[in-house]
Design an enzyme around this catalytic site. Structure first.
Site, short mmCIF file in Angstrom:
data_model
loop_
_atom_site.label_atom_id
_atom_site.label_comp_id
_atom_site.label_asym_id
_atom_site.label_seq_id
_atom_site.Cartn_x
_atom_site.Cartn_y
_atom_site.Cartn_z
N HIS A 72 0.84 -1.20 0.00
CA HIS A 72 0.00 0.00 0.00
C HIS A 72 0.87 1.25 0.00
CE1 HIS A 72 -2.35 -3.26 1.83
NE2 HIS A 72 -3.39 -2.70 1.24
N HIS A 73 0.38 2.29 -0.61
CA HIS A 73 1.14 3.54 -0.73
C HIS A 73 1.45 4.11 0.65
CE1 HIS A 73 1.15 8.08 -1.73
NE2 HIS A 73 2.33 7.58 -2.03
#
Length: 410
Positions: A213-214
């Site tokens: 995930h970012h």
């Protein structure tokens, strides 16, 4: 993260932290006590942990209902890679220490949620506590305050030496916002660790996020801060659906959104030809590496196909890029794949080959794990009997070459 997440109540730009919040330099808030450091530091790496994680879970049906931190510590001990001389107990950050980044009213709301185990509707709405995957549980303040305390301690310790490596397994809560819980993260320990480094006198910090995930919370915290380079490799359009290739924040950010099915060959190329050159070019005083294990093929929360060896190789490639290195954890929702991956990272930072036969005690630790998930009902035998995954090489798609070319451009 497959748990439903509400859309942000603000526009993304509103998540940016005012420059004056991060820019001030005041090391007193860290309350760094060098007497807590094991004697072997800084000549050898140390690991920071805490027993709070052995019995603390987010809730029965939450992805973080699993054991992750303590099994990795137990495995490292069982394999002879960790003893008391290399271990430091994490302090718990006090509310006023968390105020270095987090809004005091928000911190107070988390403290009160732990005291009462209840969140009024207005507080739920304002701070996102008790909803959207951010549940009220017994240690809702103490647990994230402990991982934050570890990063503050580690960042302060690293800033005091010329070279050193610290591994904090429970760190990596990279989604936490200044005034809101977000993405299972109540506080943002990487931000606090970086601020500790800066406040103790370091000038340039590189943050590399390997989670599926970012690393949105860290990027947005230092959006306009020229002292911090943030780099994130993450699955394209995976929650929180931020971090497109074109996003460079205030200039010192690079985002590498990768396609589903990312294999070891593609990941290795991204690290070798994009991430390492970007960090080298920045010439940092210190490096923070977020090693979320949710990009591994055995994890249910993303669609990447990496082996844990790919993660170990990435850490090994990044360590030489800075004299001081803080390695933190992050995502990871399969207890066997997380424990094996993070144990191997500790081996890697110590120069050990993680591809070893397990001792009977290590195998027992893995067999004692449980997982309330369809994949946990009949686990494959190699989750119990091996530490290293089989490598997952494959063809390198054109998308990977395009990402490398784009992020290297000035």
């Amino acid at each position: 993260m497959d748990i439903a997440q509400a859309s942000p109540k603000h526009l993304p730009d509103a998540y940016r932290v005012a420059p004056e919040v991060t820019a001030r330099r005041d090391p007193a808030w860290t309350r760094f006590d060098p007497r807590r450091l094991p004697a072997r530091f800084p000549t050898q790496p140390i690991l920071v942990g805490n027993e709070i994680y052995r019995h603390s879970v987010y809730g029965q049906n939450h992805p973080l209902s699993i054991q992750r931190v303590t099994p990795a510590i137990d495995l490292a001990r069982a394999l002879g890679w960790l003893d008391d001389a290399a271990y430091a107990e994490s302090p718990q950050a006090e509310p006023d220490q968390l105020h270095r980044f987090h809004d005091p009213d928000y911190v107070a709301a988390v403290v009160e949620a732990e005291r009462t185990r209840h969140v009024p509707e207005a507080i739920r709405e304002r701070y996102n506590i008790g909803r959207n995957g951010n549940p009220v549980f017994a240690e809702i303040f103490r647990r994230p305050a402990t991982s934050s305390g570890a990063s503050i301690f580690a960042g302060s310790a690293l800033a005091k030496v010329q070279r050193g490596i610290i591994h904090s397994l429970a760190g990596g809560t990279h989604h936490g916002r200044r005034d809101m819980a977000w993405g299972f993260c109540f506080f943002n320990d990487p931000v606090l660790g970086i601020l500790a480094m800066l406040d103790h006198g370091l000038e340039r910090i590189a943050y590399v996020d390997l989670d599926a995930h970012h690393g949105d919370g860290v990027q947005d915290a230092f959006h306009d801060d020229g002292r911090v380079l943030t780099i994130s490799i993450h699955e394209d359009m995976r929650w929180p659906k931020t971090g497109p290739l074109s996003d460079r924040a205030g200039g010192l950010a690079r985002n590498l959104p990768v396609p589903a099915g990312l294999n070891d060959s593609e990941f290795a190329l991204l690290v070798a030809q994009a991430v390492v050159p970007l960090v080298d070019r920045f010439f940092p005083d210190a490096l923070v590496v977020q090693t979320g294990a949710d990009g591994l093929a055995d994890d249910p929360q993303a669609k990447l196909d990496l082996s844990n060896r790919a993660l170990w190789d990435a850490v090994a490639a990044l360590i030489p890029t800075a004299p001081r290195v803080l390695v933190v954890g992050g995502g990871g929702y399969n207890p066997w794949s997380v424990a094996r991956a993070w144990t191997g990272i500790w081996a890697t930072v110590n120069g050990h080959d993680p591809d070893v036969a397990l001792t009977p005690e290590a195998e027992r630790i893995l067999r004692d794990l449980t997982w309330n998930h369809s994949r946990g009902r009949n686990p494959p035998e190699h989750w119990f009997t091996t530490l290293a995954d089989r490598r997952n090489p494959g063809p390198v798609r054109d998308d990977i070459h395009r990402i490398i070319e784009a992020v290297l451009k000035p």
